[in-house]
Design a protein around this motif. Sequence first.
Motif, PDB file in Angstrom:
ATOM      1  N   ASP A  10       0.846  -1.191   0.000  1.00 39.53           N
ATOM      2  CA  ASP A  10       0.000   0.000   0.000  1.00 39.53           C
ATOM      3  C   ASP A  10       0.887   1.249   0.000  1.00 39.53           C
ATOM      4  OD1 ASP A  10      -2.564   1.499   0.465  1.00 39.53           O
ATOM      5  OD2 ASP A  10      -1.267   2.208   2.074  1.00 39.53           O
ATOM      6  N   VAL A  11       0.620   2.153  -0.944  1.00 40.06           N
ATOM      7  CA  VAL A  11       1.439   3.369  -1.037  1.00 40.06           C
ATOM      8  C   VAL A  11       0.624   4.642  -0.758  1.00 40.06           C
ATOM      9  CG1 VAL A  11       3.135   2.326  -2.623  1.00 40.06           C
ATOM     10  CG2 VAL A  11       1.168   3.537  -3.578  1.00 40.06           C
ATOM     11  N   SER A 203       8.303  -5.441  -9.392  1.00 39.15           N
ATOM     12  CA  SER A 203       6.969  -4.997  -8.956  1.00 39.15           C
ATOM     13  C   SER A 203       6.446  -4.023  -9.988  1.00 39.15           C
ATOM     14  CB  SER A 203       7.032  -4.217  -7.642  1.00 39.15           C
ATOM     15  OG  SER A 203       7.635  -4.944  -6.649  1.00 39.15           O
ATOM     16  N   LEU A 204       5.144  -3.885 -10.021  1.00 39.22           N
ATOM     17  CA  LEU A 204       4.539  -2.863 -10.891  1.00 39.22           C
ATOM     18  C   LEU A 204       3.839  -1.810 -10.045  1.00 39.22           C
ATOM     19  CD1 LEU A 204       3.053  -4.971 -13.821  1.00 39.22           C
ATOM     20  CD2 LEU A 204       4.735  -3.116 -14.053  1.00 39.22           C
ATOM     21  N   HIS A 205       4.068  -0.555 -10.423  1.00 41.81           N
ATOM     22  CA  HIS A 205       3.447   0.592  -9.747  1.00 41.81           C
ATOM     23  C   HIS A 205       2.701   1.345 -10.851  1.00 41.81           C
ATOM     24  CE1 HIS A 205       3.599   4.141  -6.917  1.00 41.81           C
ATOM     25  NE2 HIS A 205       3.416   4.761  -8.060  1.00 41.81           N
ATOM     26  N   LEU A 206       1.388   1.166 -10.879  1.00 44.37           N
ATOM     27  CA  LEU A 206       0.627   1.635 -12.044  1.00 44.37           C
ATOM     28  C   LEU A 206      -0.331   2.752 -11.670  1.00 44.37           C
ATOM     29  CD1 LEU A 206      -0.071  -1.968 -13.328  1.00 44.37           C
ATOM     30  CD2 LEU A 206       1.502  -0.329 -14.380  1.00 44.37           C
ATOM     31  N   HIS A 207      -0.385   3.741 -12.518  1.00 46.17           N
ATOM     32  CA  HIS A 207      -1.347   4.836 -12.323  1.00 46.17           C
ATOM     33  C   HIS A 207      -2.496   4.686 -13.307  1.00 46.17           C
ATOM     34  CE1 HIS A 207       0.497   7.483  -9.276  1.00 46.17           C
ATOM     35  NE2 HIS A 207       1.568   6.769  -9.594  1.00 46.17           N
ATOM     36  N   ASN A 208      -3.662   5.115 -12.833  1.00 45.28           N
ATOM     37  CA  ASN A 208      -4.877   4.930 -13.642  1.00 45.28           C
ATOM     38  C   ASN A 208      -5.198   6.181 -14.468  1.00 45.28           C
ATOM     39  OD1 ASN A 208      -7.075   3.353 -14.444  1.00 45.28           O
ATOM     40  ND2 ASN A 208      -8.428   4.367 -12.984  1.00 45.28           N
ATOM     41  N   PHE A 228       2.639  -5.827  -6.513  1.00 46.65           N
ATOM     42  CA  PHE A 228       2.002  -4.618  -7.033  1.00 46.65           C
ATOM     43  C   PHE A 228       1.873  -3.568  -5.936  1.00 46.65           C
ATOM     44  CE2 PHE A 228       0.269  -8.285  -9.313  1.00 46.65           C
ATOM     45  CZ  PHE A 228       0.577  -7.944 -10.626  1.00 46.65           C
ATOM     46  N   ASP A 229       2.025  -2.293  -6.338  1.00 45.71           N
ATOM     47  CA  ASP A 229       1.724  -1.167  -5.450  1.00 45.71           C
ATOM     48  C   ASP A 229       0.278  -0.736  -5.705  1.00 45.71           C
ATOM     49  OD1 ASP A 229       4.378  -1.163  -4.710  1.00 45.71           O
ATOM     50  OD2 ASP A 229       4.885   0.741  -5.664  1.00 45.71           O
ATOM     51  N   ALA A 230      -0.334  -0.133  -4.681  1.00 46.70           N
ATOM     52  CA  ALA A 230      -1.705   0.352  -4.844  1.00 46.70           C
ATOM     53  C   ALA A 230      -1.988   1.388  -3.776  1.00 46.70           C
ATOM     54  CB  ALA A 230      -2.675  -0.811  -4.680  1.00 46.70           C
ATOM     55  N   SER A 231      -2.998   2.237  -4.030  1.00 41.48           N
ATOM     56  CA  SER A 231      -3.359   3.188  -2.973  1.00 41.48           C
ATOM     57  C   SER A 231      -4.858   3.151  -2.702  1.00 41.48           C
ATOM     58  CB  SER A 231      -2.922   4.606  -3.345  1.00 41.48           C
ATOM     59  OG  SER A 231      -3.820   5.143  -4.261  1.00 41.48           O
ATOM     60  N   LEU A 232      -5.184   3.335  -1.449  1.00 42.11           N
ATOM     61  CA  LEU A 232      -6.581   3.304  -1.032  1.00 42.11           C
ATOM     62  C   LEU A 232      -7.381   4.375  -1.788  1.00 42.11           C
ATOM     63  CD1 LEU A 232      -8.189   1.748   1.250  1.00 42.11           C
ATOM     64  CD2 LEU A 232      -8.094   3.893   2.524  1.00 42.11           C
ATOM     65  N   GLY A 233      -8.552   4.002  -2.228  1.00 42.13           N
ATOM     66  CA  GLY A 233      -9.422   4.966  -2.916  1.00 42.13           C
ATOM     67  C   GLY A 233      -8.892   5.417  -4.261  1.00 42.13           C
ATOM     68  N   GLY A 234      -7.695   4.922  -4.651  1.00 43.46           N
ATOM     69  CA  GLY A 234      -7.103   5.304  -5.947  1.00 43.46           C
ATOM     70  C   GLY A 234      -6.534   6.712  -5.960  1.00 43.46           C
ATOM     71  N   ILE A 235      -6.109   7.216  -4.780  1.00 44.65           N
ATOM     72  CA  ILE A 235      -5.555   8.582  -4.746  1.00 44.65           C
ATOM     73  C   ILE A 235      -4.074   8.569  -5.154  1.00 44.65           C
ATOM     74  CG2 ILE A 235      -7.206   9.323  -2.978  1.00 44.65           C
ATOM     75  CD1 ILE A 235      -4.815   9.326  -0.976  1.00 44.65           C
TER      76      ILE A 235
END
Length: 304
Positions: A10-11, A203-208, A228-235
């Motif tokens: 989680d980032v 690892s993959l750190h992807l932006h939407n 994979f990296d990801a952030s809560l709520g997609g922020i």
Amino acid sequence: MVNSEVYLTDVTGRDGFQMEKSWIETDDKLLILKGIIDAGIKRIEATSFVSPKAIPQLKDAKDIIKDLKNEELTLVALVPNMKGAEYALESGVDEINVVLSISETHNKKNVNHTVSESLEQVYSIRKLINSTKTTLNISLGTTFGCPFEGKYNVSKVSSVIEQLLENGIDKITLADTTGMANPNKVSYYMKTLRQKYPRAQFSLHLHNTRGMGLVNLLAGYNAGVRHFDASLGGIGGCPFAPGATGNVCLEDIVHMFMEMGVPLEHPINLLKLINTSNDMEKILGYKLPGQVMKAGSAGEVIKN
Ligand code: COA
Ligand code: ZN
């Protein structure tokens, strides 16, 4: 044969909060991060040790790490240089994640170094942490393309990866800083790189940014990537890349893999993640891009 299990970092605390213009109280940051941890996430990039002039939002990095420090967690902090690594080490992080960009232009704007100066910083940081328990990860920004320089191909990325591997660094994150990847490109990159460098852990750190975050992630999964990296709520997003927007949303990824029957490294309570995302929406004061937080899980039956 690759393991099917997915490992999530989680980032939100770093990539997510760094993009927020209004100051978020340290206690509110901790409330959100503890909600994510309580839902079962055990690897957190909680903050960064960067210049407070560059990213004022993360000037409470030391307090965040001090409060979250816990044996069951892997606490990661992003750093741009040796000074950041020294601060991160002092604060007791478990992993230092050094950021540099494949793009010379973006690297200069982001960390005020050429790519080769950044690599020199990486090698010094590796020496610094050599005798400690702290591990090292390198995040390569703009790997699929740069808003200032255009699209890239895999050979441009390979040359930097080779230099890292030659220096004994094998944990490498490929970041699509402004959403310039597509599923075919992710698939081609990851198949090529995994075959060429079997020793590396990618690892993959992807932006939407252009709506392809989740499909890109799935393309990465199908090409054998498991981290994979990801952030809560997609922020989130990089303040030094024009047009940058949020990461792939943590709870949307968890939901997708659960629905697909793909195992996660640790059990994750999706409802707790959704509740924390809703709490964060109230704290930040605007509608978040996450999808599942709005619709609920596909497994939920609405009683009428
Ligand atoms: N943490 C805190 N302060 C730092 C620092 C760090 N990692 N690195 C440098 N500084 C301080 C210096 O002590 C100096 O302070 P002073 O003005 O009080 O003397 C000041 O920052 C300038 O130092 P310098 O080495 O000349 O840095 P710079 O102005 O060339 O900026 C970075 C380079 C890397 C510090 C800055 O660009 C940065 O922090 N970038 C981070 C970008 C980021 O986080 N992007 C999003 C993530 S991808
Ligand atoms: Zn990012």
